[in-house]
Every structure is written in structure tokens, then in C-alpha cells.
Design a protein around this motif. Structure first.
Motif, PDB file in Angstrom:
ATOM      1  N   GLN A  24      56.258 -39.033   1.081  1.00 40.38           N
ATOM      2  CA  GLN A  24      55.428 -37.954   1.617  1.00 40.38           C
ATOM      3  C   GLN A  24      54.014 -38.383   1.999  1.00 40.38           C
ATOM      4  O   GLN A  24      53.401 -37.775   2.856  1.00 40.38           O
TER       5      GLN A  24
ATOM      6  N   PRO B 106      64.660 -35.406  -3.934  1.00 40.79           N
ATOM      7  CA  PRO B 106      63.237 -35.178  -4.231  1.00 40.79           C
ATOM      8  C   PRO B 106      62.464 -36.451  -4.609  1.00 40.79           C
ATOM      9  O   PRO B 106      61.281 -36.573  -4.281  1.00 40.79           O
ATOM     10  N   GLU B 107      63.129 -37.394  -5.250  1.00 39.99           N
ATOM     11  CA  GLU B 107      62.449 -38.641  -5.618  1.00 39.99           C
ATOM     12  C   GLU B 107      62.057 -39.437  -4.378  1.00 39.99           C
ATOM     13  O   GLU B 107      60.933 -39.935  -4.269  1.00 39.99           O
TER      14      GLU B 107
ATOM     15  N   THR C  42      59.153 -37.749  -2.638  1.00 37.48           N
ATOM     16  CA  THR C  42      57.876 -38.051  -3.286  1.00 37.48           C
ATOM     17  C   THR C  42      57.376 -39.435  -2.889  1.00 37.48           C
ATOM     18  O   THR C  42      56.188 -39.619  -2.634  1.00 37.48           O
ATOM     19  N   GLN C  43      58.282 -40.401  -2.797  1.00 36.88           N
ATOM     20  CA  GLN C  43      57.908 -41.759  -2.391  1.00 36.88           C
ATOM     21  C   GLN C  43      57.348 -41.796  -0.971  1.00 36.88           C
ATOM     22  O   GLN C  43      56.434 -42.560  -0.686  1.00 36.88           O
TER      23      GLN C  43
END
Length: 142
Positions: free
Chosen positions: A118, A111-112, A115-116
Motif C-alpha cells: 500500500q 490483507p498481508e 499491507t506490504q
């Protein structure tokens, strides 16, 4: 097997290690050293080149360089003779499709990293690829 057209910098750790393994498998297929995966659609763009093994070695080199940048220790001796002059065309639609496919994987796996990435607007291809106009490649399994 997925041989990403995307620059390997977008891949999470798991994805980069998988790409290394899958590209080594692809190399074995192109060298005629394994019976499996001979007709895998991801290999079509390499098979169509004048020097497919040199091309897959050049691709492996780009994966190896990304691994080095991250401090990983992949075995460079597994890469054979490559040519820096090799260029492969990839359609813009393919690059976009792969990026969206990667984002879906990262949503749950990392998920990290998701997020970076997207909000990435300009998707960079692996340096072997010249991006041309067009949709998803015919060899892609959608």
C-alpha cells in the motif's frame, strides 16, 4: 481476463496463477485456436504488434520467471517461441490504475500483501513494457 502491465512480483499467489491461466488463454486467442475472447480489449495491445504471438510468449516468460522465483512449478513447455527484443508501451496512468485495482483486490483477498504494497511509491512495470506519459489506456474497461 487481465494481462497486467505491472511487474508480476506485486501479485499474490492467486493472482499469479490466474495471470498464468489467462495469458495462456490469450495465447490461444492470438494463435486462432479458440473462438472466445477474440475481441477482448486486453488483447488490443498485443494484436497491434508486428508479432503478437511472440509478444504473448515473451509476456508468458516473465510470468513463468516470477513463478520460478517463488518456487512454483508452471509448465514451461506451454510457452512458445518468444523474442527478447519485444517492447510494448504503457501509459503511466494505466500502470497507476492497475496498481490501485490490484490493491482493492488484495484488501480482501490477501490483507498481508495489501499491507506490504500500500505504500509503494514507484510502481515497476513488467519488463516488456516501456512506461510513457499519459492516462489510462483507451482499451481499459473502467
Amino acid at each position: 481476463m487481465r494481462l497486467w502491465s505491472l511487474h508480476p512480483k506485486y501479485l499474490d499467489a492467486r493472482g499469479l496463477v490466474a495471470l498464468w491461466r489467462e495469458t495462456l488463454l490469450a495465447k490461444h486467442v492470438l494463435e486462432g485456436r479458440t473462438a472466445g475472447y477474440r475481441n477482448h480489449p486486453q488483447l488490443n495491445r498485443f494484436k497491434g504488434l508486428q508479432r503478437p504471438v511472440a509478444a504473448i510468449n515473451a509476456y508468458l516468460t516473465t510470468v513463468y520467471e516470477e513463478a520460478l522465483r517463488r518456487g512454483y512449478r508452471f509448465d514451461q513447455t506451454k510457452i512458445g517461441r518468444a523474442s527478447s527484443a519485444i517492447r510494448i508501451k504503457v501509459q503511466e496512468g494505466q500502470l497507476n490504475y492497475e496498481f490501485q485495482h490490484l490493491l482493492k483486490k488484495l484488501m480482501t483477498r490477501d490483507p498481508e500483501k495489501f499491507t506490504q504494497l500500500q505504500s509503494t511509491a514507484d510502481i515497476e512495470a513488467n519488463r516488456l513494457f516501456d512506461v510513457i506519459a499519459g492516462g489510462i489506456e483507451a482499451w481499459e474497461v473502467v
